[in-house]
Design an enzyme around this catalytic site. Structure first.
Site, PDB file in Angstrom:
ATOM      1  N   GLY A  15     -15.611  -3.772  -7.714  1.00 41.75           N
ATOM      2  CA  GLY A  15     -16.903  -4.842  -7.251  1.00 41.75           C
ATOM      3  C   GLY A  15     -17.461  -4.660  -6.552  1.00 41.75           C
ATOM      4  N   ARG A  52     -18.001   1.824 -11.927  1.00 44.80           N
ATOM      5  CA  ARG A  52     -16.063   2.013 -12.449  1.00 44.80           C
ATOM      6  C   ARG A  52     -16.714   4.048 -13.019  1.00 44.80           C
ATOM      7  NH1 ARG A  52     -13.379  -2.976 -10.812  1.00 44.80           N
ATOM      8  NH2 ARG A  52     -15.011  -3.872 -11.539  1.00 44.80           N
ATOM      9  N   ASP A  82     -12.743 -10.579  -3.483  1.00 45.38           N
ATOM     10  CA  ASP A  82     -10.071 -11.218  -3.499  1.00 45.38           C
ATOM     11  C   ASP A  82      -9.415 -11.482  -2.477  1.00 45.38           C
ATOM     12  OD1 ASP A  82     -11.374 -11.220  -5.941  1.00 45.38           O
ATOM     13  OD2 ASP A  82     -10.624  -9.863  -6.990  1.00 45.38           O
ATOM     14  N   ASP A 127      -7.039 -10.011  -1.371  1.00 45.52           N
ATOM     15  CA  ASP A 127      -6.027  -9.650  -2.299  1.00 45.52           C
ATOM     16  C   ASP A 127      -5.320  -8.038  -1.241  1.00 45.52           C
ATOM     17  OD1 ASP A 127      -7.740  -7.213  -3.298  1.00 45.52           O
ATOM     18  OD2 ASP A 127      -7.501  -7.895  -5.616  1.00 45.52           O
ATOM     19  N   ARG A 140      -8.618 -12.990  -9.051  1.00 43.52           N
ATOM     20  CA  ARG A 140      -7.328 -11.828  -9.591  1.00 43.52           C
ATOM     21  C   ARG A 140      -6.159 -12.511 -10.098  1.00 43.52           C
ATOM     22  NH1 ARG A 140      -8.430  -5.625 -10.609  1.00 43.52           N
ATOM     23  NH2 ARG A 140      -9.945  -5.873  -9.309  1.00 43.52           N
TER      24      ARG A 140
END
Ligand code: ATP
Length: 327
Positions: free
Chosen positions: A15, A76, A132, A134, A176
């Site tokens: 992303g 991707r 994110d 993350d 997510r």
């Protein structure tokens, strides 16, 4: 300290995130500054496989620091998941004499980078590019601060209508399995609560909120929700309120891809510039399989395996700040 690396390729994968351009710029300029050839690889691993590779000069990255998205494009690549795909990628690196890679992306991109590096013994350094936040081992990632500010500005607007109509709003944000965006934007925008995966897995957060009667003293409520299977997402939560508690006037707003766009904040531009230059430095120190992180305002090297470990705990302090400031 002197490295033997004479050429490096840079790509963005997964992303997009605001600040990726600032990172590409810093990697390119630092590579050239240190006497390396720098190659821009377009469309992430897909472009590495299909040979979309161009040598960059210092002015190839002019006038991009302020732009969101990624000038290298991102993609991707299912082919890169296969040994054959990675073999083709390696052949293209050899064809261009690219000795090392800087990969800018999230956990998937860094997982792929680790596998590729081990398979072909290539020095690869990662930059954490994801809104994110993350990844483990770093306080923050490139793009996170911009996304947080975008959400906050959107929340300020939603608040106007929530207050005027005395409504309960569920606002869904990205993340997510990580509640950082939701929790921190809830604090920044004065929202009532954040329904996040880390907590939802343990208890029924919505049930608890309803039991508390939301904010009885207020005429509107805004609740942040992380888009995730664990939380169920904003639409499901709103449906539940509608059937179980019809007295509430509920609305949903899904912020979606607008969270990813826009000009990066100063913080993201500075972070990306520091990390980009540190990535070249790390390659010169013969580091490999590490991601640049930032801890206590110092750049740190985080091994890939550590960075992608999903063991980042949500801050108890931030949960408390939200809990107390929203009474
Ligand atoms: P974001 O967090 O923004 O989604 P990401 O980097 O996690 O970014 P992914 O789609 O998970 O995004 O991964 C990007 C690409 O990295 C994949 O399309 C694939 O090419 C590569 N990749 C991911 N996992 C692996 C893996 N296990 N082996 C090889 N390559 C991988």
């Amino acid at each position: 300290m002197d490295s033997n690396i004479k050429s490096v390729g840079v790509l963005t994968s997964g992303g997009d995130a605001p600040g990726m351009n600032a990172a590409i710029r810093a990697v390119t300029r630092a590579g050239i500054f240190n006497g390396m050839k720098v190659y821009g690889i377009y469309r992430g691993y897909r472009g590495l496989i299909s040979d979309e590779i161009i040598e960059f000069k210092t002015n190839s990255v002019s006038n991009i620091i302020q732009q969101g998205g990624t000038m290298l494009k991102t993609a991707r690549s299912s082919e890169f998941l296969t040994e054959e795909g990675r073999r083709l990628a390696y052949e293209n690196m050899r064809k261009h004499d690219i000795e090392a890679l800087v990969v800018i992306g999230g956990d998937g991109s860094l997982t792929g980078a680790g596998i590729f590096a081990n398979e072909y013994n290539i020095p690869i350094v990662g930059l954490p590019g994801t809104i994110d936040n993350d990844l483990s081992g770093t306080d923050t990632t490139i793009g996170y601060d911009t996304a947080l500010n975008t959400i906050m500005q959107s929340m300020d607007k939603i608040r106007d209508t929530a207050t005027s109509h005395e409504r309960l709003f569920f606002i869904e944000v990205m993340g997510r399995n990580c509640g950082y965006l939701a929790l921190n934007s809830a604090v920044a925008s004065g929202a009532e609560a954040a329904i996040i995966p880390e907590i939802s897995i343990e208890k029924d957060q919505l049930g608890e909120l309803i039991e508390q009667g939301f904010r009885k003293s207020k005429n509107s409520s805004m609740v942040l929700v992380t888009e995730s299977e664990v939380t169920g997402g904003a639409i499901k939560l709103a449906e539940r309120v509608k059937t179980e508690y019809p007295q509430y006037d509920v609305r949903v707003s899904i912020l979606g891809h607008l969270q990813r766009g826009g000009s990066p904040t100063a913080q993201d531009r500075i972070l990306a510039s520091r990390m980009g230059i540190a990535a070249i430095q790390a390659l010169m120190e013969n580091q490999r399989n590490v991601v640049m992180g930032i801890r206590e305002n110092e750049i740190v090297y985080v091994p890939f395996k550590r960075a992608i470990k999903k063991d980042r705990e949500i801050s108890e302090e931030m949960l408390n700040v939200l809990r107390i400031s929203s009474i």
